[in-house]
Write a protein that holds these residues in place. Structure first.
Motif, short mmCIF file in Angstrom:
data_model
loop_
_atom_site.label_atom_id
_atom_site.label_comp_id
_atom_site.label_asym_id
_atom_site.label_seq_id
_atom_site.Cartn_x
_atom_site.Cartn_y
_atom_site.Cartn_z
N TYR A 38 0.73 -1.16 0.10
CA TYR A 38 0.12 0.06 -0.01
C TYR A 38 0.75 1.30 0.05
O TYR A 38 1.51 1.45 0.86
N ILE A 40 1.22 5.16 0.33
CA ILE A 40 0.26 6.11 0.87
C ILE A 40 0.87 7.48 0.74
O ILE A 40 2.07 7.57 1.02
N ILE A 52 -3.93 7.08 -2.28
CA ILE A 52 -3.33 5.68 -2.23
C ILE A 52 -3.13 4.68 -3.40
O ILE A 52 -4.22 4.83 -4.24
N VAL A 67 -11.77 4.76 -2.49
CA VAL A 67 -11.43 5.06 -1.14
C VAL A 67 -12.44 5.72 -0.42
O VAL A 67 -13.16 6.69 -0.94
N LYS A 71 -11.69 11.41 4.15
CA LYS A 71 -10.36 11.44 4.06
C LYS A 71 -9.45 12.41 4.84
O LYS A 71 -9.83 13.46 5.03
N ARG A 87 -5.41 -3.11 9.09
CA ARG A 87 -5.51 -1.69 9.03
C ARG A 87 -3.82 -1.14 9.46
O ARG A 87 -3.20 -1.87 9.92
N TRP A 102 -4.64 8.41 11.87
CA TRP A 102 -5.61 8.11 11.01
C TRP A 102 -5.56 6.64 10.51
O TRP A 102 -4.38 6.15 10.86
N LEU A 104 -6.02 3.59 8.06
CA LEU A 104 -6.33 3.16 6.77
C LEU A 104 -6.69 1.65 6.83
O LEU A 104 -5.90 0.85 7.14
N GLU A 105 -7.95 1.50 6.66
CA GLU A 105 -8.59 0.07 6.76
C GLU A 105 -8.46 -0.58 5.48
O GLU A 105 -8.93 -0.03 4.32
N VAL A 123 -10.36 0.55 -0.02
CA VAL A 123 -9.57 0.87 1.05
C VAL A 123 -10.63 1.89 1.93
O VAL A 123 -11.36 2.64 1.16
N TRP A 125 -10.67 5.02 5.02
CA TRP A 125 -10.20 5.95 6.08
C TRP A 125 -11.11 6.22 7.23
O TRP A 125 -12.23 6.01 6.98
#
Ligand SMILES: Nc1ncnc2c1ncn2[C@@H]1O[C@H](COP(=O)(O)OP(=O)(O)OP(=O)(O)O)[C@@H](O)[C@H]1O
Ligand SMILES: Nc1nc2c(ncn2[C@@H]2O[C@H](COP(=O)(O)O)[C@@H](O)[C@H]2O)c(=O)[nH]1
Length: 400
Positions: A38, A40, A52, A67, A71, A87, A102, A104-105, A123, A125
């Motif tokens: 991932y 970012i 992302i 996404v 965000k 995550r 934050w 990110l799942e 994904v 947030w």
């Protein structure tokens, strides 16, 4: 200390072959989970959010995922660290701690559900919030019983304690109603699209229109450290009861059906046809007030002041309770070049200047042991401490 140190990469172009990945002005982090990397901070999305991209190591393909969630606004830099298979924690630098954390799942239940629904890579947030908000209050009851009147009194007397969840509705505004304050007045097609996109905690068709509580409506109140009040119909109360939101459910009852009709007419906001419809629905709503496990309290709104006093009492606001908010501790600054490491549920954040042979300064711990919630809403229950580097972390001061 530290299981999996985060790594910050200025840009990853050199590391990856041709593909979607493109040069970014700010820093990027690359996090491996399973067979995916991932990236970012990648710059393919609009500059108003942190972008992302996903590199699939099995197929050597780059993917730009859908996404979801609220965000984060981009910052000059960030760190990222894997929490588990589901995550990634992203810590924005050069921000204050109320906007630093934050999540990110990438594989939570919500993300898996959305991946199935959209048949694409997804994904989401979720903003991390320090501390726990008090349980929201759901106020329900037939139209015209006085829910709004009681809520207004509560908000007037305790302005810093309570915040109103502003619902969405497809009904037309009344002359005294303002968009964004009383309701978010919305087109049905727009609201249906948002419901489909999972933005609502609950929604229902009420008296011929669509009404709903967005996840954001509840979150913005809790973000201000206030207790959220929802004014929703019985169907909505049932949906919230079935949701993950833990709330207190109060049903407001009229002293008689005749008095309810009198109030609805005296308000003068509905047509005769609407009044008849609302009274028909009131009968069904009143029957449900004793539905097992639905309402925690039933209050009869006969004399307004008496009912209001009872409401305050059950909310623990007897005479003498301060109407001001608990003191809110000031957020602290996250430096741009902070370093992070992870031990169990705890994330150690070093915001000090990195000088060899000097003790670390500005060390913080983010404790995730009690975190709850997540996308599409906030991730709450984070605890945040400073630690004194000279005392081996024993004398921790709780910041929030
Ligand atoms: N205890 C009371 N005695 C007499 N009138 C009342 C009382 N409580 C509220 N009212 C009046 O009844 C009318 C309806 O009250 P209100 O608008 O608060 O109802 P509501 O339950 O919020 O209705 P809706 O669900 O349609 O929004 C208002 O004109 C209000 O001033
Ligand atoms: N299920 C939901 N019901 C809601 C919501 N917001 C308001 N309401 C209920 O609708 C009726 C009518 O309200 P009015 O403003 O048109 O008089 C009333 O019973 C409200 O409690 C919501 O978000 N969800």
């Amino acid at each position: 200390m530290g299981e999996a140190p985060a790594f910050v990469v200025d840009n990853l172009n050199a590391n990856f072959p041709n593909g979607l990945h493109s040069k970014s002005k700010g820093c990027e982090t690359a996090i491996d989970i399973g067979n995916k990397t991932y990236v970012i901070g990648a710059s393919t999305e609009s500059a108003c959010t942190i972008g992302i991209q996903i590199f699939n190591k099995s197929t050597s393909d780059w993917v730009i995922p859908v996404v979801l969630g609220t965000k984060p606004k981009p910052s000059k830099g960030h760190s990222a660290i894997v929490l588990d298979e589901d995550r990634i924690l992203v810590i924005k630098g050069n921000t204050t701690s109320d906007d630093s954390f934050w999540f990110l799942e990438v594989n939570t239940a919500f993300v898996r559900e959305q991946k199935m629904r959209m048949a694409t890579e997804v994904v989401a947030w979720s903003k991390g919030v320090i501390g726990e908000a008090a349980k929201p209050i759901v106020i329900s009851g037939p139209s015209g019983v006085g829910k709004g009147t009681l809520i207004s009194k509560l908000m007037e007397e305790f302005p810093s304690m309570f915040g109103f969840s502003v619902s969405h509705t497809t009904r037309a505004p009344r002359s005294n109603e303002q968009n964004g304050i009383h309701y978010h007045f919305t087109e049905r097609s727009v609201m249906e699209k948002d419901i489909e996109a999972g933005k609502f905690l609950e929604y229902a068709a009420v008296h011929g229109n669509l009404y709903g509580t967005s996840i954001e409506a509840v979150d913005v109140v809790a973000d201000k450290g206030k207790r959220c009040i929802l004014d929703i119909d019985v169907q909505g109360a049932r949906s919230v009861r079935a949701s993950s939101l833990e709330a207190i459910f109060i049903f407001i009852c009229p002293p008689s059906f005749e008095e309810l009709e009198k109030r609805l007419r005296a308000r003068g906001t509905e047509s005769e046809e609407q009044i008849q419809k609302r009274l028909r629905n009131a009968k069904a709503e009143l029957e449900q007030r004793n539905s097992p496990g639905l309402f925690d309290h039933i209050l009869v709104n006969d004399d307004l002041d008496t009912c209001y006093d009872k409401l305050k009492k059950l909310l623990g606001l007897a005479d003498g309770v301060k109407s001001t908010q608990e003191s809110v501790l000031e957020p602290v600054q996250m430096s741009l070049d902070h370093m992070v490491s992870k031990t169990g549920h705890k994330i150690l954040i070093n915001c000090g200047v990195r000088e060899p042979e000097k003790p670390a300064e500005n060390m913080f711990v983010l404790d995730l042991a009690s975190m709850k919630g997540g996308a599409p809403g906030r991730t709450r229950g984070l605890r945040f401490f400073t630690i004194d580097p000279t005392s081996n972390g024993v004398d921790a001061e709780v910041l929030s």
